[in-house]
Enzyme design. Structure first.
Site, PDB file in Angstrom:
ATOM      1  N   CYS A 134       0.831  -1.210   0.000  1.00 43.14           N
ATOM      2  CA  CYS A 134       0.000   0.000   0.000  1.00 43.14           C
ATOM      3  C   CYS A 134       0.861   1.255   0.000  1.00 43.14           C
ATOM      4  O   CYS A 134       1.448   1.625   1.031  1.00 43.14           O
ATOM      5  CB  CYS A 134      -0.926  -0.023   1.212  1.00 43.14           C
ATOM      6  SG  CYS A 134      -1.891   1.488   1.403  1.00 43.14           S
ATOM      7  N   CYS A 137      -0.254   4.069   2.290  1.00 39.67           N
ATOM      8  CA  CYS A 137       0.033   3.807   3.709  1.00 39.67           C
ATOM      9  C   CYS A 137       1.519   4.019   4.012  1.00 39.67           C
ATOM     10  O   CYS A 137       1.870   4.609   5.026  1.00 39.67           O
ATOM     11  CB  CYS A 137      -0.324   2.374   4.093  1.00 39.67           C
ATOM     12  SG  CYS A 137      -1.878   1.789   3.435  1.00 39.67           S
ATOM     13  N   ASP A 138       2.377   3.505   3.162  1.00 40.19           N
ATOM     14  CA  ASP A 138       3.792   3.381   3.536  1.00 40.19           C
ATOM     15  C   ASP A 138       4.762   4.208   2.689  1.00 40.19           C
ATOM     16  O   ASP A 138       5.955   4.245   2.994  1.00 40.19           O
ATOM     17  CB  ASP A 138       4.205   1.901   3.453  1.00 40.19           C
ATOM     18  CG  ASP A 138       3.385   1.040   4.408  1.00 40.19           C
ATOM     19  OD1 ASP A 138       3.037   1.551   5.489  1.00 40.19           O
ATOM     20  OD2 ASP A 138       3.088  -0.115   4.073  1.00 40.19           O
TER      21      ASP A 138
END
Ligand code: NAP
Length: 312
Positions: A134, A137-138
């Site tokens: 993701c 997300c990261d």
């Protein structure tokens, strides 16, 4: 079979827990069948910085544990089993695990989706430590670093374009020499100065997982068989997602992609009284916060449906 529940929630990611918190606070005494491995995809994540309410990063498993406690505090019953079958043709609905059978007037499906993985042991070891599924997300953790994305579909290019805003460079590794992604995404990726492509290649291994981070990736050219090593800091696997809907086949309408079809702007499925929230019905946004949002919607819609049927 025990008494008929007002609400059964299947699945325990952000969508399921949020549905449980809302349903429990509405006095619906929900039963959550959380799955043997509870918590969903966030259990595979380390630091989360984009879930509102946390100034400092929160670990994925910690966030899920907090959500679970919050759901339990208001009276959600939990069963840590997998659902093996449902019967939505009869009412009350029937939900079965390997050991037991439950009845409910409404069901919230929140079984999520699973990111497809390459299947390498090193990938599992480094998940959340340089390997991610993701970018939203990261990606932030790879500012000005070298990033590799695996895949040739829209997801891979979307991730690559997002990561190119953050990283020093982004290499997209694809197993063929043509992309599956839409033309517009291809045009954008090809035009981006930070994005380059490694064609006809697969990731054979992530070297030195004992380092606790991604440092070097072993690639194989599938045409020539030649192997080469590439130094990278982050590896984003974007080879598609699989919605967890196998047990619902034939019970509710699924899209050709396997995701649950819901009426736009609602969590209503093709069966009145069955609602779907989170990634199991969302192939587009796939965020913890959007999953939580639709979990809230599902609980409110279940509550209203019960009231309308005079079952509340
Ligand atoms: P997808 O279209 O199924 O693409 C998966 C890609 O990963 C393919 O290029 C595939 O290669 C590759 N792949 C699959 N398994 C692999 C493996 N084991 N090793 C290496 N490569 C592998 O999945 P997606 O990109 O997640 O998209 C899913 C759906 O959502 C699509 O309909 C897509 O259009 C849509 N979507 C749209 C957007 C957007 O419009 N912005 C964004 C994301 C997703 P092959 O090509 O060789 O099969």
């Amino acid at each position: 079979m025990a008494t008929t529940r007002k609400v059964i929630i299947i699945g325990s990611g952000p969508a399921g827990y949020t549905a449980a918190i809302y349903a429990a606070r509405a006095n619906l005494a929900p039963l959550m069948i959380s799955g043997v491995q509870s918590g969903g995809q966030l259990m595979l994540t380390t630091h989360i910085e984009n879930y509102p309410g946390f100034v400092d990063p929160v670990l994925g498993p910690e966030l899920m544990e907090t959500m679970r406690k919050q759901a339990e505090r208001f009276g959600t019953d939990m069963i840590a089993e997998d659902v093996v079958a449902v019967d939505f043709a009869r009412r009350p609905f029937v939900v079965r695990t390997a050991d037991a059978s439950f009845e409910a007037h409404t069901v919230v499906i929140a079984t999520g989706a699973s990111a497809k993985l390459l299947g390498l042991p090193s990938e599992t070891l480094l998940m959340g430590h340089g390997v991610s599924t993701c970018a939203t997300c990261d990606g932030f953790f790879f500012k000005d670093q070298d990033i590799m994305v695996v895949g040739g579909g829209d997801s891979a290019l979307e991730e690559a374009l997002y990561l190119a805003r953050l990283g020093r460079k982004v290499e997209v590794v694809h197993r063929r020499d043509t992309l599956r992604a839409s033309k517009i995404m291809q045009d954008r990726a090809f035009a981006h100065p930070k994005i380059s492509f490694i064609w006809n290649s697969v990731v054979r291994d992530i070297l030195d997982p004992a380092a606790g981070k991604v440092t070097t990736v072993l690639l194989e050219d599938v045409v020539t068989g030649a192997r080469s090593e590439r130094r990278v800091d982050g590896l984003f696997v974007a080879i598609g997602h699989e919605p967890n809907t196998v047990v619902f086949r034939g019970q509710i309408e699924l899209l050709p992609s396997g995701y649950v079809r819901v009426e736009p702007g609602t969590t209503r499925t093709s069966v009145p009284g069955v609602f779907a929230a989170g990634d199991v019905q969302d192939s587009v946004f796939r965020q913890a916060v959007t999953a939580a949002g639709t979990g809230c919607m599902a609980a409110l819609e279940a509550e209203r449906w019960l009231e309308a049927q005079r079952l509340g």
